[in-house]
Every structure is written in C-alpha cells, then in structure tokens.
Scaffold this active site. Structure first.
Site, PDB file in Angstrom:
ATOM      1  N   LYS A 172      25.067 -37.580 -47.127  1.00 22.47           N
ATOM      2  CA  LYS A 172      23.904 -37.486 -46.213  1.00 22.47           C
ATOM      3  C   LYS A 172      23.333 -36.074 -46.337  1.00 22.47           C
ATOM      4  CE  LYS A 172      22.136 -36.600 -42.512  1.00 22.47           C
ATOM      5  NZ  LYS A 172      20.886 -35.793 -42.440  1.00 22.47           N
ATOM      6  N   GLY A 223      27.623 -27.115 -42.387  1.00 22.55           N
ATOM      7  CA  GLY A 223      26.424 -26.925 -41.573  1.00 22.55           C
ATOM      8  C   GLY A 223      26.745 -26.006 -40.414  1.00 22.55           C
ATOM      9  N   SER A 224      26.005 -26.149 -39.337  1.00 24.58           N
ATOM     10  CA  SER A 224      26.149 -25.213 -38.219  1.00 24.58           C
ATOM     11  C   SER A 224      27.404 -25.521 -37.398  1.00 24.58           C
ATOM     12  CB  SER A 224      24.915 -25.295 -37.333  1.00 24.58           C
ATOM     13  OG  SER A 224      24.838 -26.589 -36.766  1.00 24.58           O
ATOM     14  N   THR A 225      27.872 -24.517 -36.684  1.00 25.55           N
ATOM     15  CA  THR A 225      29.048 -24.686 -35.819  1.00 25.55           C
ATOM     16  C   THR A 225      28.751 -25.720 -34.736  1.00 25.55           C
ATOM     17  OG1 THR A 225      29.747 -22.447 -36.300  1.00 25.55           O
ATOM     18  CG2 THR A 225      30.616 -23.425 -34.289  1.00 25.55           C
ATOM     19  N   THR A 227      26.765 -28.370 -34.842  1.00 23.51           N
ATOM     20  CA  THR A 227      26.889 -29.735 -35.366  1.00 23.51           C
ATOM     21  C   THR A 227      28.350 -30.042 -35.685  1.00 23.51           C
ATOM     22  OG1 THR A 227      24.681 -29.520 -36.296  1.00 23.51           O
ATOM     23  CG2 THR A 227      25.991 -31.354 -37.076  1.00 23.51           C
ATOM     24  N   GLU A 245      32.994 -26.767 -42.872  1.00 22.80           N
ATOM     25  CA  GLU A 245      32.514 -25.473 -43.374  1.00 22.80           C
ATOM     26  C   GLU A 245      31.316 -25.110 -42.511  1.00 22.80           C
ATOM     27  OE1 GLU A 245      33.889 -23.637 -45.576  1.00 22.80           O
ATOM     28  OE2 GLU A 245      34.981 -24.887 -46.995  1.00 22.80           O
ATOM     29  N   CYS A 279      25.647 -19.177 -46.128  1.00 21.77           N
ATOM     30  CA  CYS A 279      26.709 -19.149 -45.112  1.00 21.77           C
ATOM     31  C   CYS A 279      27.522 -17.875 -45.229  1.00 21.77           C
ATOM     32  CB  CYS A 279      27.590 -20.377 -45.256  1.00 21.77           C
ATOM     33  SG  CYS A 279      28.183 -20.629 -46.925  1.00 21.77           S
ATOM     34  N   GLU A 377      24.258 -15.426 -35.999  1.00 22.92           N
ATOM     35  CA  GLU A 377      23.934 -15.602 -37.417  1.00 22.92           C
ATOM     36  C   GLU A 377      22.418 -15.649 -37.596  1.00 22.92           C
ATOM     37  OE1 GLU A 377      24.785 -19.526 -39.001  1.00 22.92           O
ATOM     38  OE2 GLU A 377      25.385 -18.641 -40.900  1.00 22.92           O
TER      39      GLU A 377
HETATM   40  P1  NAD Z   1      22.939 -28.357 -39.345  1.00 22.87           P
HETATM   41  O1  NAD Z   1      24.264 -28.362 -38.675  1.00 22.87           O
HETATM   42  O2  NAD Z   1      21.731 -28.364 -38.495  1.00 22.87           O
HETATM   43  O3  NAD Z   1      22.787 -29.642 -40.285  1.00 22.87           O
HETATM   44  C1  NAD Z   1      23.715 -29.930 -41.322  1.00 22.87           C
HETATM   45  C2  NAD Z   1      23.736 -31.424 -41.577  1.00 22.87           C
HETATM   46  O4  NAD Z   1      24.282 -32.113 -40.444  1.00 22.87           O
HETATM   47  C3  NAD Z   1      22.379 -32.054 -41.829  1.00 22.87           C
HETATM   48  O5  NAD Z   1      22.511 -32.991 -42.870  1.00 22.87           O
HETATM   49  C4  NAD Z   1      22.075 -32.750 -40.521  1.00 22.87           C
HETATM   50  O6  NAD Z   1      21.224 -33.857 -40.635  1.00 22.87           O
HETATM   51  C5  NAD Z   1      23.449 -33.209 -40.103  1.00 22.87           C
HETATM   52  N1  NAD Z   1      23.619 -33.463 -38.675  1.00 22.87           N
HETATM   53  C6  NAD Z   1      22.904 -32.944 -37.638  1.00 22.87           C
HETATM   54  N2  NAD Z   1      23.410 -33.388 -36.461  1.00 22.87           N
HETATM   55  C7  NAD Z   1      24.462 -34.184 -36.752  1.00 22.87           C
HETATM   56  C8  NAD Z   1      25.415 -34.903 -35.978  1.00 22.87           C
HETATM   57  N3  NAD Z   1      25.380 -34.899 -34.641  1.00 22.87           N
HETATM   58  N4  NAD Z   1      26.386 -35.573 -36.624  1.00 22.87           N
HETATM   59  C9  NAD Z   1      26.450 -35.563 -37.975  1.00 22.87           C
HETATM   60  N5  NAD Z   1      25.575 -34.905 -38.762  1.00 22.87           N
HETATM   61  C10 NAD Z   1      24.595 -34.232 -38.160  1.00 22.87           C
HETATM   62  O7  NAD Z   1      22.971 -27.131 -40.337  1.00 22.87           O
HETATM   63  P2  NAD Z   1      21.795 -26.550 -41.248  1.00 22.87           P
HETATM   64  O8  NAD Z   1      20.784 -25.885 -40.373  1.00 22.87           O
HETATM   65  O9  NAD Z   1      21.353 -27.588 -42.213  1.00 22.87           O
HETATM   66  O10 NAD Z   1      22.573 -25.432 -42.101  1.00 22.87           O
HETATM   67  C11 NAD Z   1      22.675 -24.089 -41.729  1.00 22.87           C
HETATM   68  C12 NAD Z   1      24.064 -23.806 -41.191  1.00 22.87           C
HETATM   69  O11 NAD Z   1      25.039 -24.219 -42.120  1.00 22.87           O
HETATM   70  C13 NAD Z   1      24.311 -22.324 -40.984  1.00 22.87           C
HETATM   71  O12 NAD Z   1      24.997 -22.118 -39.773  1.00 22.87           O
HETATM   72  C14 NAD Z   1      25.229 -21.958 -42.149  1.00 22.87           C
HETATM   73  O13 NAD Z   1      26.044 -20.842 -41.942  1.00 22.87           O
HETATM   74  C15 NAD Z   1      26.006 -23.201 -42.304  1.00 22.87           C
HETATM   75  N6  NAD Z   1      26.576 -23.272 -43.644  1.00 22.87           N
HETATM   76  C16 NAD Z   1      27.935 -23.127 -43.792  1.00 22.87           C
HETATM   77  C17 NAD Z   1      28.506 -23.145 -45.063  1.00 22.87           C
HETATM   78  C18 NAD Z   1      29.986 -22.981 -45.282  1.00 22.87           C
HETATM   79  O14 NAD Z   1      30.443 -23.234 -46.380  1.00 22.87           O
HETATM   80  N7  NAD Z   1      30.754 -22.575 -44.291  1.00 22.87           N
HETATM   81  C19 NAD Z   1      27.677 -23.325 -46.172  1.00 22.87           C
HETATM   82  C20 NAD Z   1      26.307 -23.463 -45.983  1.00 22.87           C
HETATM   83  C21 NAD Z   1      25.777 -23.443 -44.715  1.00 22.87           C
END
Ligand code: NAD
Length: 470
Positions: A172, A223-225, A227, A245, A279, A377
C-alpha cells in the site's frame, strides 16, 4: 537543462482521468498522471489472491525464488531511467546525487541483496543424541505500507525480503506517491507469478484495512509515529507481527577540535539529503562553542551554493517539498523559531519563483532545546544549530528525545566512538550521517519503532522461526 524521458512506464501504470485521481508533479503542481484509487473491496481481492498464491510461491524454495527476484532486479535496472523520471516528478527529488537515479538503482541493489543473502537453518544444540535446529519458514501474507519520501526504495525494502522468504505481499503506497510504487511493482511483476505481489493504491482507510485484515500475517510499516500507533491498534485483532520504521529526530554532535571544512560537505548532505525529507537525516545539530561559528558559516555557504530546482532539472541538487502539508509544517517551524528570536543565517523563506512548494535551504542558529524546530521532526530543508559547551551535556540532550532512529558524532574518531556507545539510537554514524547498506541492519528505538530491516536480520523479520528437535 531539464530532461524528461518520455516514459512508457508512466503510461503503463496510469489510468484514464475518469477512472483515477490526479497525481501532481511535485515541482509544478501540474498533473503528472492519474492513479487508480483502490477500495477496501480491491484490497480484499488482493489479499485473497496473495493467500491463494502463497503455498506455491513458498514451495518454489529459496533458489527458485531468488532467481526470479534477480530477474526482477535486472528489469528494474534496465528501466531505471524511466523509474527515476517518475520518482523525480512525483516525489520531487533531483535526478542526480543521492536522488532519483540513486533511488531507482537502489531498488535493484536491495532486491538483489534480498535474493543473495544466505539464511541457513541454525543448529542450536547438538549432544547426547539430540539435535535442535532453528528454521525460518514463511509467515504467509505480508502487508507493506510505505511513505512518500523515498517511495519506491522503501516499498522495495519491505517487499523484497518478504518475497524472498516465501511470503506473498500486498503493498500500500502513500496516497501522495502511488505512481513510483506502482511503477516498480509493475516491473517486478514481469517476473513473478500472478498474485504474489499486488500494489493497492488507496487512501489511509485502505492502509488501516490492510493492517487489520484477518488474513494478513505480518505488517511492515514505514511512516509517522502517529500512524505507527494506529497500526499497533489495528493489529490487536489479527495479531499480525510488526516491523515499525517510524519518525526520527536525529541528533548530530560536532566535537571540539573538529576540522570543520573537512566535514562540512558531508555534514550538509547528512542534513539536506532529499531536501531534508528523510527519516534518518540529521535534524538537530549540537555544536561545541569553540567551532560553532565556523560550522554555521560553512553550512550557510554550502546552502547558498547548492542549486534548488525541479527534480527533472539535471542541475538541481535540492528539490521541492513533496506535499503542500509538508511545506506548511516547515514554514511554520521556521516562523516559530524566528518569533522566538533565533537567527536565520540563510534561507528562511519559500522560493515561489520555482514552484508552489519550494523552500530555500535554511540554517537556524542561536536556538535551543524546547523550540519546536529542535524538539520535533521538521522533515524539510532546515536545520537548527544549537551551541553547547560541555560534551556530557550534548550527549544528554541528544538522548533527551522520544525519537531514536539515527545519530552522529563528528570529529576525532576515537572520542566519537566512545560517545557513540552512550547514545540511544538504532544507528550511530561517525563523521557521516544516514548512509545505508543493504547488508547492515537498520531500525529504530523508542518511538522510532522496532524491528530491523536489511541483511540477514531483515530476512528473519519476515519469517516464522520454527524449531525442529530430533
Ligand atoms: P504517514 O504515517 O502519514 O503515512 C505512511 C503510510 O501509512 C501511507 O501509506 C498512509 O496511507 C498509511 N496510513 C495512514 N494512516 C494509516 C492507518 N491508520 N493505518 C494504516 N496505514 C495508514 O507517513 P508519511 O507522511 O507518508 O511519511 C513521513 C514519516 O515517515 C516521517 O515521520 C518519517 O520520519 C517517517 N519515515 C520513517 C522511516 C524509517 O525507516 N524509520 C523511513 C521513511 C519515513
């Protein structure tokens, strides 16, 4: 000079205007193409297909699966320029440097690494006629939920090891960057059996439905903490295993006595890689008072000399923010710092002549912990530079964060090495920041998540450990 290779790949994955949603070019805001908007019904169908395909995929064994993955890597490599063009336009990162061509090439590198990393059963005990072995079986169906900042590469980090270990995958992508993921998945699928890998291009609800799906055995989430927390709740029902992650607020510490011109370029790119939308980029920099002015001056000098422009412009080294939301977050954090009396050494404003979401690379000095620009962040082209006088204090401040993904120490390697052992973080780099290697595990602590990706540790994370005792 702008290169836009006409891309058959883009045509393959986009749908008609009436059937999809417009995906903007990150630099211009103009429509790049229309992405399908899949629903939870489409997701159910993809999970069913993945479940049905999994036993035969597992039965192929490591060698056959790895062969197919190597062919998929070759395909990605052969079409890497087209893939890079999609990434550069959709996400916005420049083609050159650690940019879109690097991301497209990295997809092939990480697929190959997943295919080539050996994972043999381990003998745990052997004596008195008893032998206990640890085997790594497939888990079943893996849900791979990815963000928008390194869209294709992060999806591959999830997909490739999961496939290698005999799982099938439903991916996804972020709703902001579906095309990059659909593109790399389409290339891989030329060499994979039906149902083994499906990308479902939907909204957050589709992500939530995937995480909580009764037929999903493991969720890989980047993704974000925030989520990440929602995903933990979703998996309370299906008890899917998790790799999380999450966000980072990586500290860097510059030690007294550091040769500043010698590290400046690498330090700059540790912060500004992918225009700060990474990230594990350096996000708050603690600098000893004896070298503080030099570091601030050097970073500002490099920022001013670094070309900002569209990802597809061969001369660009920094690009736009990918989304309007991220542009707003960055703008507000800098304005807040300014209101608090911090010094904007360079940048501190958008660059509207380039496009709607460009922000000039920004160095903020005379700022301290407690300011949101330091404590949260920023995920953009701005860094707070904080002065310290006592190294112990700098270590304590570096550790005083909910996030603990990466960190770095700059200066004398021996002293840096000793400090690294006391920094709480998934990775500590010395005289570099954010470099990754497909065989070296990567992951976070605290609110930056748990579980490891890459190398043999990454393969084990998408497998079911099983003991056989004879
Ligand atoms: P996000 O959490 O908004 O979205 C990530 C994904 O989760 C998207 O595909 C989104 O559609 C999906 N999503 C949203 N709500 C959901 C839910 N309730 N259940 C399941 N899936 C859901 O993150 P973003 O804005 O796309 O990415 C930026 C963040 O990601 C930053 O905080 C960054 O630090 C982090 N990040 C971490 C790493 C790592 O390896 N630790 C790598 C890249 C990015």
């Amino acid at each position: 000079m702008t290169t836009q290779t006409p891309t058959a790949l883009l045509e393959e994955i986009t749908v008609a205007e009436t059937e999809g949603r417009a995906v903007p070019d990150a630099a211009t805001g103009e429509t790049l193409g229309y992405a399908p908007v899949h629903t939870t019904d489409d997701l159910d169908a993809a999970v069913r297909a993945a479940r049905a395909a999994q036993p035969a995929w597992a039965a192929l064994g490591h060698e056959r699966r790895s062969e197919m993955l190597r062919r998929a890597a070759e395909e990605v490599e052969a079409r890497a320029e087209e893939l890079a063009q999609v990434i550069a336009r959709e996400q916005g990162k420049p083609l050159n440097g650690a940019g879109a061509r690097f991301e497209a090439g990295g997809c092939a590198v990480w697929i190959r690494s997943a295919a080539d990393t050996p994972l043999e059963p381990e003998v745990l005990f052997e004596a008195e006629g008893t032998r206990s072995e640890l085997h790594y079986d497939p888990l079943g169906v893996v849900g791979a939920i990815s963000p928008w900042n390194w869209p294709a590469l992060i999806a591959i980090w999830q997909i490739a090891p999961a496939l290698r270990m005999g799982n099938t995958v439903v991916a996804k992508p972020s709703e902001y960057t579906p095309l990059s993921v659909l593109a790399v998945v389409a290339l891989m699928n030329r060499h994979l059996p039906e149902g083994v890998l499906t990308a479902v291009s939907g909204d957050r609800e589709v992500g939530a439905a995937l995480a909580g799906h009764e037929d999903v055995d493991k969720v890989m989430f980047t993704g974000s903490t925030r989520t990440g927390r929602a995903i933990v709740q979703s998996t309370a029902q299906n008890l899917a295993r998790l790799t999380l992650e999450l966000g980072g607020n990586d500290p860097g510490i510059v030690l007294p006595g550091t040769d500043v011109p010698a590290i400046a370029e690498q330090l700059f790119w540790g912060i500004f890689i992918n225009t700060g939308q990474t990230c594990a980029a350096l996000k708050r920099l603690y600098v000893h008072e004896s070298v503080y002015d030099d570091v601030v001056t050097e970073l500002a000098r490099i920022a001013e000399a670094t070309p900002l422009g569209a990802g597809t412009d061969e001369n660009s080294a920094l690009g736009p923010l990918t989304t309007a939301q991220q542009f707003e977050i960055v703008t507000e954090l800098v304005e807040d710092a300014r209101r608090r009396g911090a010094r904007i050494v360079t940048g501190g404003e958008p660059a509207p002549e380039l496009g709607p979401h460009f922000y000039r690379p920004t160095i903020v000095a005379d700022i301290d912990d407690g300011a949101p620009l330091v404590d949260t962040e920023q995920f953009g082209p701005v860094v707070p530079v904080i002065k310290y006088s006592d190294v112990e204090d700098a270590v304590a401040r570096a550790n005083n964060s909910e996030q603990a993904l990466g960190a770095s120490v700059w200066g004398d390697p021996e002293q840096a090495r000793r400090l690294a052992e006391r920094i709480q973080s998934g990775t500590v780099w010395i005289n570099q920041h954010g470099t990754l290697n497909p065989v070296v595990p990567f992951g976070g602590l605290k609110s930056s998540g748990y579980g490891l990706e890459f190398g043999v540790h990454g393969l084990k994370a998408v497998a079911a450990p099983k003991v056989i005792t004879v």
